[in-house]
Design a protein around this motif. Structure first.
Motif, PDB file in Angstrom:
ATOM      1  N   MET A 293       0.836  -1.192   0.000  1.00 44.06           N
ATOM      2  CA  MET A 293       0.000   0.000   0.000  1.00 44.06           C
ATOM      3  C   MET A 293       0.874   1.247   0.000  1.00 44.06           C
ATOM      4  O   MET A 293       1.735   1.419   0.849  1.00 44.06           O
ATOM      5  N   SER A 294       0.689   2.109  -0.984  1.00 46.56           N
ATOM      6  CA  SER A 294       1.509   3.298  -1.111  1.00 46.56           C
ATOM      7  C   SER A 294       1.013   4.393  -0.170  1.00 46.56           C
ATOM      8  O   SER A 294       0.097   4.189   0.622  1.00 46.56           O
ATOM      9  N   PHE A 295       1.599   5.560  -0.278  1.00 48.91           N
ATOM     10  CA  PHE A 295       1.208   6.701   0.536  1.00 48.91           C
ATOM     11  C   PHE A 295       0.611   7.782  -0.361  1.00 48.91           C
ATOM     12  O   PHE A 295       1.125   8.033  -1.456  1.00 48.91           O
ATOM     13  N   LYS A 296      -0.442   8.442   0.096  1.00 50.28           N
ATOM     14  CA  LYS A 296      -1.058   9.512  -0.678  1.00 50.28           C
ATOM     15  C   LYS A 296      -0.383  10.855  -0.417  1.00 50.28           C
ATOM     16  O   LYS A 296      -0.251  11.677  -1.316  1.00 50.28           O
ATOM     17  N   LYS A 297       0.038  11.079   0.816  1.00 50.17           N
ATOM     18  CA  LYS A 297       0.710  12.332   1.158  1.00 50.17           C
ATOM     19  C   LYS A 297       1.725  12.060   2.263  1.00 50.17           C
ATOM     20  O   LYS A 297       1.449  11.321   3.203  1.00 50.17           O
ATOM     21  N   ILE A 298       2.906  12.672   2.118  1.00 47.58           N
ATOM     22  CA  ILE A 298       3.990  12.480   3.081  1.00 47.58           C
ATOM     23  C   ILE A 298       4.474  13.843   3.556  1.00 47.58           C
ATOM     24  O   ILE A 298       4.581  14.790   2.774  1.00 47.58           O
ATOM     25  N   GLY A 299       4.768  13.953   4.841  1.00 45.19           N
ATOM     26  CA  GLY A 299       5.320  15.172   5.395  1.00 45.19           C
ATOM     27  C   GLY A 299       6.811  15.026   5.651  1.00 45.19           C
ATOM     28  O   GLY A 299       7.268  13.962   6.068  1.00 45.19           O
ATOM     29  N   VAL A 300       7.571  16.061   5.374  1.00 43.29           N
ATOM     30  CA  VAL A 300       9.002  16.095   5.674  1.00 43.29           C
ATOM     31  C   VAL A 300       9.262  17.344   6.506  1.00 43.29           C
ATOM     32  O   VAL A 300       8.941  18.452   6.085  1.00 43.29           O
ATOM     33  N   ILE A 301       9.831  17.155   7.690  1.00 42.75           N
ATOM     34  CA  ILE A 301      10.133  18.282   8.582  1.00 42.75           C
ATOM     35  C   ILE A 301      11.638  18.507   8.601  1.00 42.75           C
ATOM     36  O   ILE A 301      12.405  17.639   9.022  1.00 42.75           O
ATOM     37  N   GLY A 302      12.041  19.669   8.113  1.00 45.24           N
ATOM     38  CA  GLY A 302      13.458  19.988   7.973  1.00 45.24           C
ATOM     39  C   GLY A 302      13.786  20.163   6.504  1.00 45.24           C
ATOM     40  O   GLY A 302      13.797  19.188   5.749  1.00 45.24           O
ATOM     41  N   ALA A 303      14.038  21.414   6.074  1.00 40.17           N
ATOM     42  CA  ALA A 303      14.246  21.693   4.655  1.00 40.17           C
ATOM     43  C   ALA A 303      15.707  21.949   4.321  1.00 40.17           C
ATOM     44  O   ALA A 303      16.018  22.664   3.369  1.00 40.17           O
ATOM     45  N   GLY A 304      16.597  21.344   5.108  1.00 41.70           N
ATOM     46  CA  GLY A 304      18.015  21.437   4.785  1.00 41.70           C
ATOM     47  C   GLY A 304      18.346  20.587   3.568  1.00 41.70           C
ATOM     48  O   GLY A 304      17.455  20.095   2.874  1.00 41.70           O
ATOM     49  N   LEU A 305      19.626  20.382   3.335  1.00 44.68           N
ATOM     50  CA  LEU A 305      20.063  19.639   2.149  1.00 44.68           C
ATOM     51  C   LEU A 305      19.463  18.244   2.103  1.00 44.68           C
ATOM     52  O   LEU A 305      18.966  17.790   1.064  1.00 44.68           O
ATOM     53  N   MET A 306      19.468  17.542   3.237  1.00 42.74           N
ATOM     54  CA  MET A 306      18.953  16.183   3.270  1.00 42.74           C
ATOM     55  C   MET A 306      17.426  16.157   3.230  1.00 42.74           C
ATOM     56  O   MET A 306      16.820  15.407   2.446  1.00 42.74           O
ATOM     57  N   GLY A 307      16.777  16.957   4.060  1.00 42.09           N
ATOM     58  CA  GLY A 307      15.324  16.954   4.105  1.00 42.09           C
ATOM     59  C   GLY A 307      14.700  17.336   2.780  1.00 42.09           C
ATOM     60  O   GLY A 307      13.752  16.685   2.304  1.00 42.09           O
TER      61      GLY A 307
END
Length: 377
Positions: free
Chosen positions: A1-15
Motif C-alpha cells: 500500500m503506497s502513501f497519498k501524502k507524506i510530510g518532511v520536517i526539515g528543509a536542509g540539504l537532506m530533508g
C-alpha cells in the motif's frame, strides 16, 4: 500500500532532497521548517530549499515539473498540513531535545495510523521514543537516507521492539518500489552500519597515509574504483561530506561505542584537521579540504586542482601543491580484482592492503552486533 501524502520536517540539504525524491515518485509532499528570526516570509526556508533544488546540478528532481508536488510551509503556521499525511519524516538537527520538541508538535496533529520516522544517523531509536505514547512508539522507526537522496540507493532502517511489523513492511515496500532504494535493516547500535564503518575507514586511511608517507593522490587513486569504491576515494569523500563533520562523528562514536571497540585504538585527534576547519577548509562547502582549486592559477581555461601535503601537527595554506595523477601498477591491477590490487608491491598496493585488512576485519567482527548477516554489512 503506497502513501497519498507524506510530510518532511526539515528543509536542509537532506530533508529537501528526501522531499524531492518523494515528489519524483508522484507523491504529494508537505515540506516544513522553522520560522527564521525577523523573516519577511515565514516559510522562506522551505520555499528557498525548493528553489535551490530546481537550480542544483545534478538536479534533485527528475523533471522540474515534479516540484509541483511539494507544498512548502513552516512549523508554526502550517503544522495542520501534517494532519492528512500518512507518513511524516523528521529531518531536523541531530539534537535529542530538538527532536523531542518536534515529536511533541507532530503528536498534536498526527492522524490515527500515521507513521513517523527519523532520518537520524547517530541517535539510538530507544532515546528518540522516550516519553512518547505507546501508539507513537508502535508507528515509529528510523529511515536513514544518504545524500544525495535521489542518487544514493542505500536506505538504513532501524526498528524498535514496539514498532509494528506491518508499518515496517509498508515503508520498506514504498522505498524499494517507489523511491528505488536498497533497504538494509540495522540494529539499534551506534552509527548503525554505514557511519560505524565509514568513520573507522576514514580514520585508518588517514593514519596509514601519515605512517607510510604517501600523498593523498596516491591514496585516492587506489582507494577508489580499483577496490570497488566510488571515484571520490576516501579523501575526496571527506571533502564531499565536509571535513568539519569528521570531529563531530568521532565525538559521537567515542561517547557511545563499547569500551573494547577497535575504533578507539585507531582514533587520533590530529591537530592539523582542527586547524583546517578553523581556517575555513571544510571541504567542498568551504575554501577546500584535502583538495582545492588553486585560487590564482588557471590553465587552459580551467582552474588547477591542488592537493594538500599533510603535516599531522600543523596545517598551512602553502602546503597545497598542484595535484598529480599517479601512475601505479596497483591501480591498473584493479581490472583483475581486489586481490590483484592488494598484492601489487607498489605504494598503492601496500597502502590499500594496510587499510583494507583492518577495515574488513572490523566489519566482519561486528556481525551480528550491528546487523543480522554479513550481506547487510
Amino acid at each position: 500500500m503506497s502513501f497519498k501524502k507524506i510530510g518532511v520536517i526539515g528543509a536542509g540539504l537532506m530533508g529537501s532532497g528526501i522531499a524531492a525524491q518523494i515528489a519524483n515518485a508522484g507523491i504529494d509532499v508537505v515540506l516544513l521548517d522553522i520560522v527564521p528570526k525577523d523573516a519577511d516570509d515565514r516559510s522562506m526556508l522551505a520555499k528557498g530549499a525548493v528553489d535551490k533544488m530546481l537550480k542544483a546540478k545534478p538536479s534533485a528532481f527528475m523533471h522540474k515539473r515534479n516540484a509541483r508536488h511539494i507544498t512548502p510551509g513552516n512549523m508554526e503556521d502550517d503544522i495542520d498540513l501534517l494532519k492528512d499525511c500518512d507518513w511524516i519524516v523528521e529531518v531536523v538537527l541531530e539534537d535529542l531535545e530538538v527532536k523531542h520538541a518536534t515529536y511533541e508538535k507532530i503528536a498534536n496533529v498526527r492522524k490515527d495510523g500515521a507513521i513517523v520516522s527519523s532520518n537520524t544517523s547517530t541517535i539510538p531509536l530507544e532515546k528518540l521514543i522516550e516519553g512518547q505514547s505507546p501508539d507513537f512508539q508502535e508507528h515509529f522507526l528510523i529511515t536513514h537516507f544518504f545524500n544525495p537522496p535521489r542518487f544514493m540507493r542505500l536506505l538504513e532502517i532501524v526498528v524498535g521492539d514496539k514498532t509494528k511489523p506491518d508499518i515496517v513492511k509498508r515503508v520498506e515496500a514504498f522505498c524499494d518500489i517507489n523511491l528505488g532504494k536498497t533497504v538494509v535493516y540495522c540494529h539499534d547500535t551506534p552509527g548503525f552500519i554505514a557511519n560505524r564503518l565509514a568513520i573507522y575507514w576514514m580514520q585508518v586511511a588517514i593514519n596509514e597515509l601519515i605512517a607510510q608517507g604517501i600523498t593523498i593522490e596516491v591514496a585516492d587513486a587506489v582507494m577508489s574504483k580499483p577496490v570497488g569504491i566510488p571515484k571520490t576515494g576516501v579523501f575526496g569523500l571527506i571533502d564531499l561530506i565536509g571535513v568539519d563533520l569528521i570531529p563531530h562523528l568521532a565525538k559521537s562514536m567515542l561517547a557511545t561505542l563499547p569500551e573494547n571497540d577497535k575504533y578507539r585504538n585507531e582514533f587520533n585527534d590530529y591537530g592539523f584537521l582542527h586547524q583546517m576547519i578553523d581556517a575555513g577548509y571544510k571541504g567542498r562547502k568551504g575554501k577546500g579540504g584535502f583538495f582545492r582549486m588553486d585560487p590564482e592559477a588557471i590553465k587552459g581555461g580551467k582552474k588547477v586542482k591542488q592537493a594538500l601535503r599533510i603535516n599531522p601537527d600543523k596545517f598551512e595554506e602553502n602546503h597545497y601543491v598542484t595535484a598529480e595523477k599517479p601512475k601505479l601498477e596497483s591501480v591498473v591491477a584493479g581490472k583483475a580484482g581486489l586481490k590483484a590490487v592488494v598484492t601489487t608491491d607498489d605504494e598503492g598496493g601496500r597502502y590499500a592492503w594496510a587499510v583494507l585488512k583492518k577495515v574488513l576485519a572490523y566489519m566482519a567482527a561486528l556481525v551480528p552486533d550491528i546487523a543480522d548477516d554479513i550481506y547487510s554489512v
